[in-house]
Enzyme design. Structure first.
Site, PDB file in Angstrom:
ATOM      1  N   GLN A 116     -49.806  -5.069  50.705  1.00 31.24           N
ATOM      2  CA  GLN A 116     -48.838  -6.028  50.183  1.00 31.24           C
ATOM      3  C   GLN A 116     -48.371  -5.611  48.786  1.00 31.24           C
ATOM      4  O   GLN A 116     -49.182  -5.404  47.888  1.00 31.24           O
ATOM      5  CB  GLN A 116     -49.408  -7.445  50.102  1.00 31.24           C
ATOM      6  CG  GLN A 116     -48.290  -8.428  49.757  1.00 31.24           C
ATOM      7  CD  GLN A 116     -48.759  -9.820  49.430  1.00 31.24           C
ATOM      8  OE1 GLN A 116     -49.475 -10.015  48.459  1.00 31.24           O
ATOM      9  NE2 GLN A 116     -48.347 -10.796  50.221  1.00 31.24           N
ATOM     10  N   CYS A 146     -45.996 -15.534  45.856  1.00 35.65           N
ATOM     11  CA  CYS A 146     -46.980 -15.766  44.793  1.00 35.65           C
ATOM     12  C   CYS A 146     -46.380 -16.649  43.687  1.00 35.65           C
ATOM     13  O   CYS A 146     -45.345 -16.320  43.126  1.00 35.65           O
ATOM     14  CB  CYS A 146     -47.456 -14.435  44.214  1.00 35.65           C
ATOM     15  SG  CYS A 146     -48.659 -14.685  42.898  1.00 35.65           S
ATOM     16  N   GLY A 190     -51.693 -21.351  56.519  1.00 34.16           N
ATOM     17  CA  GLY A 190     -51.879 -22.562  55.729  1.00 34.16           C
ATOM     18  C   GLY A 190     -52.770 -23.584  56.380  1.00 34.16           C
ATOM     19  O   GLY A 190     -52.472 -24.119  57.439  1.00 34.16           O
ATOM     20  N   ARG A 217     -58.348 -18.881  52.754  1.00 34.76           N
ATOM     21  CA  ARG A 217     -59.532 -19.423  52.081  1.00 34.76           C
ATOM     22  C   ARG A 217     -60.723 -19.636  53.004  1.00 34.76           C
ATOM     23  O   ARG A 217     -61.866 -19.383  52.607  1.00 34.76           O
ATOM     24  CB  ARG A 217     -59.159 -20.733  51.366  1.00 34.76           C
ATOM     25  CG  ARG A 217     -58.275 -20.490  50.148  1.00 34.76           C
ATOM     26  CD  ARG A 217     -57.602 -21.750  49.696  1.00 34.76           C
ATOM     27  NE  ARG A 217     -56.691 -22.270  50.715  1.00 34.76           N
ATOM     28  CZ  ARG A 217     -56.087 -23.457  50.648  1.00 34.76           C
ATOM     29  NH1 ARG A 217     -56.302 -24.226  49.612  1.00 34.76           N
ATOM     30  NH2 ARG A 217     -55.271 -23.840  51.603  1.00 34.76           N
TER      31      ARG A 217
END
Ligand SMILES: Cc1cc2nc3c(=O)[nH]c(=O)nc-3n(C[C@H](O)[C@H](O)[C@H](O)COP(=O)(O)O)c2cc1C
Length: 328
Positions: A71, A101, A202, A226
């Site tokens: 990335q 970001c 998400g 996460r």
């Protein structure tokens, strides 16, 4: 199965790029857990194009983790073009452009989510990357800069129109950081509007949610961030759930094995000091939900090198094992 340009992934699950986290040792772990694609941390196109040696180490990969996406973040089409060529020569499999970001030091340069505020520039950045590589090209976007600038659909079409082979959407506004819930309905709308594969991202906090995201949005792939940090098993669990309707949770031995394996990779690539510092945090993450956290935290504060880390992991796991066996 999910195909991005010319690269066929073995499944539809992707590890999200996470700066400071998705380094080579962690990617190797996640790959072993079954992820179809892993992504590097975001890498500065400026740093790469200037030949900064620290930046180029982010492109170090191992064949065991392939296919891998690099990335890149940047705002200047020529710089993105140079960085894309460098990453391509380094042997990655996919190039991804960061357009999501929200971190100040990134957006103040016009990179990351700031690109979504300048659709023309965003198009030029994707086009520049497209001209500079024959590898599959993707972009990762947000819902927009803010609710007043909710232009994800427009940007998604620009990304596709400039030759990208896939798009990932994390449907939260950049101005909102991680607050609120990701708006999965936006994934549905973008999927309907594009021909290229759309990857939803998400709030996948447990395995069933990955299957749910895919079925409610019809997205082609699901990206997990996460949740993978404390539960790298999640990829395996999702695949098991898809295949058998249930999944196993890691037992004490699985957790111990993961800690040792991850530490071995960290030692190999980062040296004892950095590896041990990182592992102190990981020890607490990988033992989440186990008993006697206070005791473990106390033990972790005593770690000052490889030997103490190994003996403390042994001591803690030994203690829990004995207790579970009724000898505690
Ligand atoms: C510690 C951390 C670092 C991140 N770094 C990046 C990054 O370098 N590039 C990027 O596109 N997104 C980055 N993200 C966002 C994730 O890729 C992902 O979009 C986000 O965490 C939502 O997915 P999740 O709910 O599965 O965590 C980062 C997130 C976290 C928590």
């Amino acid at each position: 199965m999910l195909t991005v340009g010319t690269v066929q992934l073995k499944n539809w699950l992707i590890l999200a790029p996470m700066s400071g986290r998705t380094n080579l040792p962690f990617r190797l772990i996640v790959k072993k857990m079954g992820a179809g694609l892993v992504v590097t941390e975001m890498i500065s196109a400026v740093g790469l194009s200037r030949g900064q040696s620290k930046t180029s180490t982010y492109l170090d990969t191992h064949r065991a983790e392939r296919p891998i996406a690099a990335q890149l973040f940047g705002f200047e089409p020529d710089t993105i073009a140079t960085a894309t060529r460098i990453a391509t020569e380094k042997g990655v499999d996919v190039i991804d452009i960061n357009m999501g970001c929200p971190v100040k030091k990134v957006v103040k340069t016009g990179s990351g989510a700031a690109l979504m505020r300048d659709p023309k520039k965003a198009g030029k950045v994707v086009a520049a990357a497209r001209r500079s590589t024959s590898l599959p090209l993707t972009a990762k976007i947000r819902a927009g800069w803010s609710p007043e600038e909710a232009n994800a659909l427009e940007i998604a079409k620009i990304v596709e129109g400039n030759g990208a082979d896939g798009l990932c959407i994390h449907p939260r506004f950049a101005s909102k950081g991680f607050s609120g819930r990701a708006d999965w309905t936006l994934i549905t709308r973008i999927k309907r509007a594009l021909r290229i594969p759309v990857i939803g991202n998400g709030d996948i906090t447990e395995p069933s949610l990955a299957l749910k995201m895919r079925s409610v949005t019809n997205c082609d792939g699901v990206m997990i961030g996460r949740a993978a940090l404390s539960n790298p098993w999640i990829f395996k669990q999702i695949l098991e759930l898809e295949e058998k309707g249930s999944f196993a949770t890691p037992d004490l031995d699985d957790r111990y094995k993961l800690i040792m394996e991850h530490y071995a990779f960290l030692l190999q690539y980062l040296g004892e000091n950095r590896a041990t510092n990182i592992m102190k945090g990981l020890l607490l993450l990988y033992t989440k939900n186990l008993p006697h956290r206070k005791y473990l935290k106390y033990l972790v504060s005593e770690i000052d090198g490889r030997q103490t880390l190994m003996s403390i992991a042994d001591r803690y796991f030994g203690f829990i094992r004995r207790e579970t066996a009724g000898e505690g």
